[in-house]
Write a protein that holds these residues in place. Sequence first.
Motif: not given
Length: 392
Positions: A351-359
């Motif tokens: 969730e943190q990665k996706i929230g930062l745009g790190i897909s």
Amino acid sequence: MSLNKSNFSTQVIHAGEQSTYADNTIFPAIVTSSSFIKRSLDDNPDYAYGRVGNPTRHAYESCIAQLEHGLGAVACASGLAATATVLELLPKDSHVIVMAGVYGGTFRLMEDYRSKTSGLTTTYVDLNDLEALAASRRDNTRLIWIETPTNPLLQLVDIPCVTEFARAHGILTCVDNTFCSPWNQRPIEHGVDLVMHSASKYIGGHSDLIGGVVVAADEQLFTRLRGISMAIGAVQGPFDCYLALRGLKTLDVRMERQCSNALQIARYLNQHPQVEAVYYPGLESHPQHELCKRQMRSGGAVVSLKLKANRKAIAPFIEKLSIFVLADSLGGVESMINHSYSMSHNSLSHEQKIGLGISENLIRLSIGLEHVDDLIADLNAGFVRLPTTNVE
């Protein structure tokens, strides 16, 4: 001509106090002694014990301090040791405002350790949103941690705007300048109090050392950092200081080539049909390109991109590359590729990665010194292994 007014290419060769006891050497000697002799009880030599001071370390520290236009520097055992040294400046139960998308190791240090040992609290915001910055300030806010460009999406922070806010409220500022090096950006010129580097990257430049360094803008801060460095002892050893200083000698020519290569590769990727998005502030199409031109010398030597593919399809793309090496670091003479989701930011939750745009389709490229035509040909070989449409 005063060295302070000379060109950067001259400063990287001659900056600082690089003489040693063997003062006719063309390059500072590696002094490995852990202790130094006092000639008498009243003798007060420049060096007494290796943790407190070392001639090789001093030569390197004085050089990087001058290149960053600071008053002094402390060399640390790693970039994270340098970050930890900065946090030691803060009193217990301090609050820190942090740029959203900060390096995963910095996040882990603050959240998993300092929050438990010293009561550190953090708020992560886009520091370009001045309303959000103001709203996040608390009475116990003691530091604003700026990472610009961020890792891996290369978002920039308008440094003068943040430092103006910080000065008005008596808050320290520190910039993680790892991605730029003093060749590309000198935050102290924009009002920053402290500059931190992972010297393992562009300063060393050859993927052969671990080190960090903190540069202070004024004498008072430098004195405090020196005391902390001596107390906790997380200093850089003389061999790695030697390598870092040697790396600085070629920083100018390395960055010229690497940043030039990066711009050409970013332009190539920006037109590629199998690329979903390119993140490189040196591109005219980048939303922060004008800010890049104001506070950076170039767009840097890191290019990030999102492929039109999922995780399963990305693996053969990377495996097909023969020049780019899959590695966790950056800034070396060799070109590297990094899958940020599973590597540099692996400690964050999904969730943190996706929230930062790190897909999972995000790739970070650290561009090296190879010929740009060979690098583009290498990437083309990888693209051949990708499907022409996104794999579900």
